[in-house]
Design a protein around this motif. Structure first.
Motif, PDB file in Angstrom:
ATOM      1  N   ALA A  99       0.831  -1.208   0.000  1.00 22.68           N
ATOM      2  CA  ALA A  99       0.000   0.000   0.000  1.00 22.68           C
ATOM      3  C   ALA A  99       0.863   1.254   0.000  1.00 22.68           C
ATOM      4  N   SER A 100       1.967   1.213   0.753  1.00 23.47           N
ATOM      5  CA  SER A 100       2.849   2.380   0.799  1.00 23.47           C
ATOM      6  C   SER A 100       3.511   2.625  -0.545  1.00 23.47           C
ATOM      7  N   GLN A 101       3.779   1.569  -1.279  1.00 30.94           N
ATOM      8  CA  GLN A 101       4.424   1.707  -2.577  1.00 30.94           C
ATOM      9  C   GLN A 101       3.422   2.061  -3.679  1.00 30.94           C
ATOM     10  N   VAL A 102       2.305   1.363  -3.710  1.00 33.22           N
ATOM     11  CA  VAL A 102       1.295   1.594  -4.746  1.00 33.22           C
ATOM     12  C   VAL A 102       0.631   2.960  -4.555  1.00 33.22           C
ATOM     13  N   GLY A 103       0.535   3.412  -3.315  1.00 33.36           N
ATOM     14  CA  GLY A 103      -0.165   4.650  -3.037  1.00 33.36           C
ATOM     15  C   GLY A 103       0.660   5.912  -3.190  1.00 33.36           C
ATOM     16  N   THR A 104       1.969   5.768  -3.336  1.00 32.33           N
ATOM     17  CA  THR A 104       2.832   6.946  -3.430  1.00 32.33           C
ATOM     18  C   THR A 104       3.166   7.256  -4.886  1.00 32.33           C
ATOM     19  N   PRO A 105       3.604   8.502  -5.154  1.00 32.17           N
ATOM     20  CA  PRO A 105       3.897   8.875  -6.555  1.00 32.17           C
ATOM     21  C   PRO A 105       4.938   7.975  -7.202  1.00 32.17           C
ATOM     22  N   GLY A 106       4.706   7.684  -8.440  1.00 34.05           N
ATOM     23  CA  GLY A 106       5.600   6.884  -9.257  1.00 34.05           C
ATOM     24  C   GLY A 106       5.142   6.988 -10.699  1.00 34.05           C
ATOM     25  N   PRO A 107       5.871   6.371 -11.615  1.00 34.94           N
ATOM     26  CA  PRO A 107       5.490   6.471 -13.026  1.00 34.94           C
ATOM     27  C   PRO A 107       4.062   6.024 -13.320  1.00 34.94           C
ATOM     28  N   ALA A 108       3.627   4.919 -12.715  1.00 33.58           N
ATOM     29  CA  ALA A 108       2.273   4.423 -12.985  1.00 33.58           C
ATOM     30  C   ALA A 108       1.218   5.389 -12.447  1.00 33.58           C
ATOM     31  N   ASN A 109       1.398   5.866 -11.211  1.00 32.85           N
ATOM     32  CA  ASN A 109       0.407   6.771 -10.642  1.00 32.85           C
ATOM     33  C   ASN A 109       0.370   8.108 -11.367  1.00 32.85           C
ATOM     34  N   MET A 110       1.509   8.570 -11.851  1.00 36.79           N
ATOM     35  CA  MET A 110       1.511   9.807 -12.625  1.00 36.79           C
ATOM     36  C   MET A 110       0.767   9.607 -13.951  1.00 36.79           C
ATOM     37  N   ALA A 111       0.932   8.417 -14.550  1.00 40.25           N
ATOM     38  CA  ALA A 111       0.189   8.120 -15.783  1.00 40.25           C
ATOM     39  C   ALA A 111      -1.306   8.047 -15.511  1.00 40.25           C
ATOM     40  N   LEU A 112      -1.684   7.455 -14.373  1.00 44.82           N
ATOM     41  CA  LEU A 112      -3.097   7.374 -14.004  1.00 44.82           C
ATOM     42  C   LEU A 112      -3.668   8.757 -13.719  1.00 44.82           C
ATOM     43  N   LEU A 113      -2.918   9.580 -13.007  1.00 49.27           N
ATOM     44  CA  LEU A 113      -3.372  10.929 -12.693  1.00 49.27           C
ATOM     45  C   LEU A 113      -3.583  11.738 -13.972  1.00 49.27           C
ATOM     46  N   ALA A 114      -2.607  11.649 -14.887  1.00 47.80           N
ATOM     47  CA  ALA A 114      -2.711  12.395 -16.136  1.00 47.80           C
ATOM     48  C   ALA A 114      -3.860  11.877 -17.006  1.00 47.80           C
ATOM     49  N   THR A 115      -4.050  10.564 -17.031  1.00 53.20           N
ATOM     50  CA  THR A 115      -5.131   9.987 -17.830  1.00 53.20           C
ATOM     51  C   THR A 115      -6.493  10.379 -17.260  1.00 53.20           C
ATOM     52  N   GLY A 116      -6.622  10.341 -15.927  1.00 54.49           N
ATOM     53  CA  GLY A 116      -7.859  10.772 -15.305  1.00 54.49           C
ATOM     54  C   GLY A 116      -8.138  12.240 -15.554  1.00 54.49           C
ATOM     55  N   ALA A 117      -7.075  13.052 -15.549  1.00 58.94           N
ATOM     56  CA  ALA A 117      -7.234  14.481 -15.788  1.00 58.94           C
ATOM     57  C   ALA A 117      -7.718  14.759 -17.207  1.00 58.94           C
ATOM     58  N   ARG A 118      -7.235  13.983 -18.139  1.00 57.06           N
ATOM     59  CA  ARG A 118      -7.569  14.247 -19.540  1.00 57.06           C
ATOM     60  C   ARG A 118      -8.897  13.633 -19.954  1.00 57.06           C
ATOM     61  N   TYR A 119      -9.213  12.434 -19.432  1.00 58.29           N
ATOM     62  CA  TYR A 119     -10.386  11.707 -19.925  1.00 58.29           C
ATOM     63  C   TYR A 119     -11.466  11.455 -18.870  1.00 58.29           C
TER      64      TYR A 119
END
Length: 199
Positions: A13-33
């Motif tokens: 949870a500490s790893q999946v929940g913190t910023p990283g390449p995958a979460n940044m991609a998810l954040l950007a994808t959610g922001a756009r779509y």
């Protein structure tokens, strides 16, 4: 139990929940779509980690010991890919045509296999939370299910966070700075894994 499941779940949870390449991609994808349109991509990202877990669980780490250059090469190729994705994020704009096609399951599937943070996290799972002599199937199933469960909870949260940010910033002067910030955080997370977090 031969795998310290509770401890690994906290670590995951500490790893999946913190910023990283995958979460940044998810954040950007959610922001756009938006979250709803990004759900196939979110599912692809979640299941893509399984493409790393199972080979490691069944002996890929032995290859790392006998041919370390293979993993060194993959690490730098992966980092280059994630940085390229960051460049694309930096040049995206949130105020787009509603008909623009969101990335699908296959696009999400390749994020974790090319994510150095994912490899480091999964390797730690097998080396730090699994007792020596644990059957490969038991260890791999346990780690795979815990990570999948954590991802199915946290990945949509990151994606929805991007959607909420976009509602506030789309079409404003701050939009450009947001996208460049997301890109910079993506690059920073890769560099951290390469030069500090992955050691």
């Amino acid at each position: 139990m031969s795998v310290a499941a509770a401890s690994f779940a906290i670590f995951a949870a500490s790893q999946v929940g913190t910023p990283g390449p995958a979460n940044m991609a998810l954040l950007a994808t959610g922001a756009r779509y938006g979250l709803r349109r990004a759900l196939p991509f979110v599912a692809g990202v979640a299941f893509g980690k399984q493409l790393v877990i199972w080979p490691i669980g069944f002996g890929l780490m032995q290859l790392a010991e006998t041919a370390p250059w293979v993993f060194q090469s993959l690490k730098w190729i992966s980092a280059a890919y994630i940085i390229w994705l960051a460049w694309r994020v930096a040049n995206l704009r949130l105020s787009t045509n509603i008909e623009a096609k969101a990335p699908g399951f296959a696009a999400g599937l390749i994020i974790h296999p090319l994510n150095p943070k994912a490899w480091a996290m999964i390797t730690a799972g097998f080396t730090a939370f699994t007792e020596p002599g644990t059957p490969s199937l038991e260890a791999t199933v346990t780690i795979a299910l815990i990570l999948l469960g954590v991802q199915l909870i946290l990945h949509p949260i990151w994606t929805y966070g991007g959607e909420r940010i976009a509602r506030s910033l789309a079409g404003t002067p701050a939009e450009r700075y947001l996208m460049w910030t997301l890109a910079a955080l993506t690059v920073a997370s890769v560099l951290f894994v390469l030069f500090a977090g992955g050691k």
